[in-house]
Design a protein around this motif. Sequence first.
Motif, mmCIF file in Angstrom:
data_model
loop_
_atom_site.group_PDB
_atom_site.id
_atom_site.type_symbol
_atom_site.label_atom_id
_atom_site.label_comp_id
_atom_site.label_asym_id
_atom_site.label_seq_id
_atom_site.Cartn_x
_atom_site.Cartn_y
_atom_site.Cartn_z
ATOM 1 N N LYS A 94 -17.325 22.031 -22.995
ATOM 2 C CA LYS A 94 -18.041 20.757 -23.121
ATOM 3 C C LYS A 94 -17.054 19.680 -23.554
ATOM 4 N N THR A 95 -16.927 18.665 -22.717
ATOM 5 C CA THR A 95 -16.048 17.546 -23.021
ATOM 6 C C THR A 95 -16.837 16.455 -23.737
ATOM 7 N N THR A 96 -16.139 15.453 -24.214
ATOM 8 C CA THR A 96 -16.767 14.317 -24.873
ATOM 9 C C THR A 96 -16.679 13.121 -23.931
ATOM 10 N N SER A 97 -17.815 12.544 -23.596
ATOM 11 C CA SER A 97 -17.896 11.507 -22.579
ATOM 12 C C SER A 97 -16.928 10.352 -22.832
ATOM 13 N N HIS A 98 -16.901 9.822 -24.016
ATOM 14 C CA HIS A 98 -16.078 8.636 -24.276
ATOM 15 C C HIS A 98 -14.592 8.962 -24.450
ATOM 16 N N ILE A 99 -14.253 10.253 -24.491
ATOM 17 C CA ILE A 99 -12.853 10.663 -24.620
ATOM 18 C C ILE A 99 -12.322 11.207 -23.294
ATOM 19 N N GLY A 100 -13.130 11.988 -22.613
ATOM 20 C CA GLY A 100 -12.689 12.604 -21.371
ATOM 21 C C GLY A 100 -12.082 13.974 -21.625
ATOM 22 N N LEU A 101 -11.429 14.496 -20.627
ATOM 23 C CA LEU A 101 -10.818 15.816 -20.703
ATOM 24 C C LEU A 101 -9.560 15.748 -21.560
ATOM 25 N N THR A 102 -9.504 16.599 -22.577
ATOM 26 C CA THR A 102 -8.343 16.626 -23.468
ATOM 27 C C THR A 102 -7.475 17.844 -23.170
ATOM 28 N N GLN A 103 -6.293 17.858 -23.749
ATOM 29 C CA GLN A 103 -5.401 19.014 -23.607
ATOM 30 C C GLN A 103 -6.074 20.265 -24.158
ATOM 31 N N ARG A 104 -6.771 20.127 -25.281
ATOM 32 C CA ARG A 104 -7.473 21.268 -25.880
ATOM 33 C C ARG A 104 -8.570 21.784 -24.935
ATOM 34 N N ASP A 105 -9.307 20.875 -24.280
ATOM 35 C CA ASP A 105 -10.326 21.275 -23.303
ATOM 36 C C ASP A 105 -9.685 22.084 -22.173
ATOM 37 N N ALA A 106 -8.576 21.584 -21.675
ATOM 38 C CA ALA A 106 -7.879 22.269 -20.580
ATOM 39 C C ALA A 106 -7.406 23.649 -21.025
ATOM 40 N N GLN A 107 -6.861 23.735 -22.239
ATOM 41 C CA GLN A 107 -6.422 25.030 -22.758
ATOM 42 C C GLN A 107 -7.593 25.997 -22.898
ATOM 43 N N ASN A 108 -8.730 25.502 -23.392
ATOM 44 C CA ASN A 108 -9.916 26.351 -23.511
ATOM 45 C C ASN A 108 -10.386 26.836 -22.146
ATOM 46 N N ALA A 109 -10.329 25.976 -21.148
ATOM 47 C CA ALA A 109 -10.727 26.374 -19.796
ATOM 48 C C ALA A 109 -9.827 27.484 -19.278
ATOM 49 N N VAL A 110 -8.531 27.349 -19.486
ATOM 50 C CA VAL A 110 -7.587 28.376 -19.044
ATOM 51 C C VAL A 110 -7.861 29.698 -19.761
ATOM 52 N N LEU A 111 -8.119 29.632 -21.060
ATOM 53 C CA LEU A 111 -8.434 30.858 -21.812
ATOM 54 C C LEU A 111 -9.685 31.536 -21.272
ATOM 55 N N LEU A 112 -10.714 30.758 -20.955
ATOM 56 C CA LEU A 112 -11.940 31.339 -20.391
ATOM 57 C C LEU A 112 -11.660 32.010 -19.047
ATOM 58 N N LEU A 113 -10.885 31.339 -18.206
ATOM 59 C CA LEU A 113 -10.554 31.913 -16.895
ATOM 60 C C LEU A 113 -9.751 33.202 -17.045
ATOM 61 N N LYS A 114 -8.787 33.202 -17.940
ATOM 62 C CA LYS A 114 -7.985 34.413 -18.166
ATOM 63 C C LYS A 114 -8.858 35.555 -18.671
ATOM 64 N N ALA A 115 -9.784 35.259 -19.582
ATOM 65 C CA ALA A 115 -10.680 36.291 -20.107
ATOM 66 C C ALA A 115 -11.566 36.858 -18.993
ATOM 67 N N GLN A 116 -12.026 36.005 -18.093
ATOM 68 C CA GLN A 116 -12.856 36.474 -16.977
ATOM 69 C C GLN A 116 -12.057 37.379 -16.050
ATOM 70 N N HIS A 117 -10.813 37.000 -15.770
ATOM 71 C CA HIS A 117 -9.961 37.848 -14.922
ATOM 72 C C HIS A 117 -9.694 39.187 -15.589
ATOM 73 N N LYS A 118 -9.422 39.165 -16.881
ATOM 74 C CA LYS A 118 -9.153 40.405 -17.620
ATOM 75 C C LYS A 118 -10.376 41.313 -17.609
ATOM 76 N N LYS A 119 -11.567 40.727 -17.831
ATOM 77 C CA LYS A 119 -12.811 41.503 -17.821
ATOM 78 C C LYS A 119 -13.031 42.125 -16.447
ATOM 79 N N LYS A 120 -12.776 41.368 -15.396
ATOM 80 C CA LYS A 120 -12.980 41.881 -14.042
ATOM 81 C C LYS A 120 -12.029 43.049 -13.760
ATOM 82 N N LEU A 121 -10.806 42.941 -14.230
ATOM 83 C CA LEU A 121 -9.852 44.032 -14.041
ATOM 84 C C LEU A 121 -10.257 45.290 -14.781
ATOM 85 N N ASN A 122 -10.910 45.123 -15.945
ATOM 86 C CA ASN A 122 -11.311 46.269 -16.766
ATOM 87 C C ASN A 122 -12.645 46.871 -16.335
ATOM 88 N N ASP A 123 -13.406 46.177 -15.507
ATOM 89 C CA ASP A 123 -14.709 46.692 -15.045
ATOM 90 C C ASP A 123 -14.563 47.722 -13.954
#
Length: 123
Positions: A94-123
């Motif tokens: 969830k981003t903040t409308s008046h701020i926009g996408l931050t570096q922390r938001d982007a890092q969190n998105a990458v972490l979520l994607l990596k976790a999804q890939h890892k979970k898929k590999l382990n399933d």
Amino acid sequence: MVVLSSTWRVRRDFCEQILQAFSDYAGTHGEELLPTQFYDVTNVDNHSERQWEIHDWLASSRNIDAWVALDDEELIEGDTNKKYYSEFQNHVVKTTSHIGLTQRDAQNAVLLLKAQHKKKLND
């Protein structure tokens, strides 16, 4: 792949502004980050609930191994988001409308994607 679900998707000039922002960012962070067009947009006729729009797009698409929604609208909490809550858990930054996408938001998105890939590999 970038799929646009923002209300900005309904106007071509707004889409061009977003792509220009990607271009500006890629100029300082690497060309491999540069989309030249959007892969797709969610249905422009569907302005009901953003969570539902994204769910409909995902349901009609194939071979989506991992995904993250970056949005300033609420996609997890609230009564209207109960319908697909479990499907959106661990897929939303969830981003903040008046701020926009931050570096922390982007890092969190990458972490979520990596976790999804890892979970898929382990399933």
